[in-house]
Design an enzyme around this catalytic site. Structure first.
Site, PDB file in Angstrom:
ATOM      1  N   HIS A   1       0.806  -1.213   0.000  1.00 28.93           N
ATOM      2  CA  HIS A   1       0.000   0.000   0.000  1.00 28.93           C
ATOM      3  C   HIS A   1       0.843   1.269   0.000  1.00 28.93           C
ATOM      4  CE1 HIS A   1      -3.658   2.344   0.666  1.00 28.93           C
ATOM      5  NE2 HIS A   1      -2.866   3.152   1.353  1.00 28.93           N
TER       6      HIS A   1
ATOM      7  N   HIS B   1      -2.070   3.637  -8.280  1.00 27.31           N
ATOM      8  CA  HIS B   1      -2.382   2.792  -9.432  1.00 27.31           C
ATOM      9  C   HIS B   1      -2.203   3.594 -10.704  1.00 27.31           C
ATOM     10  CE1 HIS B   1      -6.127   4.741  -8.172  1.00 27.31           C
ATOM     11  NE2 HIS B   1      -6.456   4.765  -9.459  1.00 27.31           N
TER      12      HIS B   1
HETATM   13  P1  5GP Z   1      -8.985   6.612  -9.980  1.00 25.56           P
HETATM   14  O1  5GP Z   1     -10.266   7.349 -10.237  1.00 25.56           O
HETATM   15  O2  5GP Z   1      -8.696   6.503  -8.481  1.00 25.56           O
HETATM   16  O3  5GP Z   1      -7.798   7.108 -10.753  1.00 25.56           O
HETATM   17  O4  5GP Z   1      -9.200   5.143 -10.524  1.00 25.56           O
HETATM   18  C1  5GP Z   1      -9.853   4.153  -9.805  1.00 25.56           C
HETATM   19  C2  5GP Z   1     -10.307   3.116 -10.802  1.00 25.56           C
HETATM   20  O5  5GP Z   1     -10.538   1.906 -10.105  1.00 25.56           O
HETATM   21  C3  5GP Z   1     -11.600   3.479 -11.545  1.00 25.56           C
HETATM   22  O6  5GP Z   1     -11.351   3.497 -12.941  1.00 25.56           O
HETATM   23  C4  5GP Z   1     -12.565   2.376 -11.130  1.00 25.56           C
HETATM   24  O7  5GP Z   1     -13.395   1.958 -12.194  1.00 25.56           O
HETATM   25  C5  5GP Z   1     -11.650   1.260 -10.663  1.00 25.56           C
HETATM   26  N1  5GP Z   1     -12.177   0.422  -9.605  1.00 25.56           N
HETATM   27  C6  5GP Z   1     -12.777   0.831  -8.468  1.00 25.56           C
HETATM   28  N2  5GP Z   1     -13.102  -0.231  -7.712  1.00 25.56           N
HETATM   29  C7  5GP Z   1     -12.668  -1.329  -8.384  1.00 25.56           C
HETATM   30  C8  5GP Z   1     -12.722  -2.725  -8.096  1.00 25.56           C
HETATM   31  O8  5GP Z   1     -13.226  -3.180  -7.069  1.00 25.56           O
HETATM   32  N3  5GP Z   1     -12.188  -3.563  -9.023  1.00 25.56           N
HETATM   33  C9  5GP Z   1     -11.608  -3.104 -10.177  1.00 25.56           C
HETATM   34  N4  5GP Z   1     -11.112  -4.017 -11.025  1.00 25.56           N
HETATM   35  N5  5GP Z   1     -11.549  -1.785 -10.478  1.00 25.56           N
HETATM   36  C10 5GP Z   1     -12.065  -0.919  -9.581  1.00 25.56           C
HETATM   37 ZN    ZN Z   2      -4.059  -0.363  -0.388  1.00 30.65          ZN
END
Ligand code: 5GP
Ligand code: ZN
Length: 111
Positions: free
Chosen positions: A46, A98
């Site tokens: 993390h 990520h």
């Molecule tokens: P951020 O908006 O933080 O840059 O990206 C988070 C991403 O994680 C989003 O595109 C969302 O669709 C994805 N996401 C959120 N929860 C999950 C999950 O439980 N599994 C997967 N595979 N993707 C997730």
């Molecule tokens: Zn984490």
């Protein structure tokens, strides 16, 4: 972190469509893909965002970029984006570092 969704995916406590992994990193499909190819690449440990990953574990960041590049090469025609949203105003919704690997053209669609 016990309540972090990407830590849970890294520990295989909740399912994800994993495409590749190394000792340090995991690549899996975004649950709500916004492009024909939309893979998330995370460090298994993390870190809240890419800046903290860079300062706390630079070798894990290099590993993440290398794994993302390998996956992008396998799934796309070669052109891809690797983006990191950092901070809620920039669109970060999951506070475990990520990278988003996105590409508009899957490999099999290239003539
Ligand atoms: P951020 O908006 O933080 O840059 O990206 C988070 C991403 O994680 C989003 O595109 C969302 O669709 C994805 N996401 C959120 N929860 C999950 C999950 O439980 N599994 C997967 N595979 N993707 C997730
Ligand atoms: Zn984490």
């Amino acid at each position: 972190m016990s309540d972090c969704i990407f830590c849970k995916i890294a520990r295989q406590e909740i399912p994800a469509t994993v495409v590749a992994e190394t000792e340090l990193s995991l690549a899996f499909w975004d649950v709500a893909p916004k492009q024909p190819i939309h893979i998330l690449v995370i460090p298994k440990a993390h870190h809240a965002n890419v800046s903290e990953l860079a300062s706390e574990s630079p070798n894990a960041l290099v590993d993440l970029v290398q794994l993302g590049s390998t996956v992008a090469k396998e799934l796309s025609q070669g052109s891809f984006r690797l983006t990191f949203n950092s901070g809620s105003e920039a669109g970060q919704t999951v506070f475990h570092a990520h990278g988003h690997i996105t590409s508009v053209t899957p490999k099999e669609q290239v003539a």
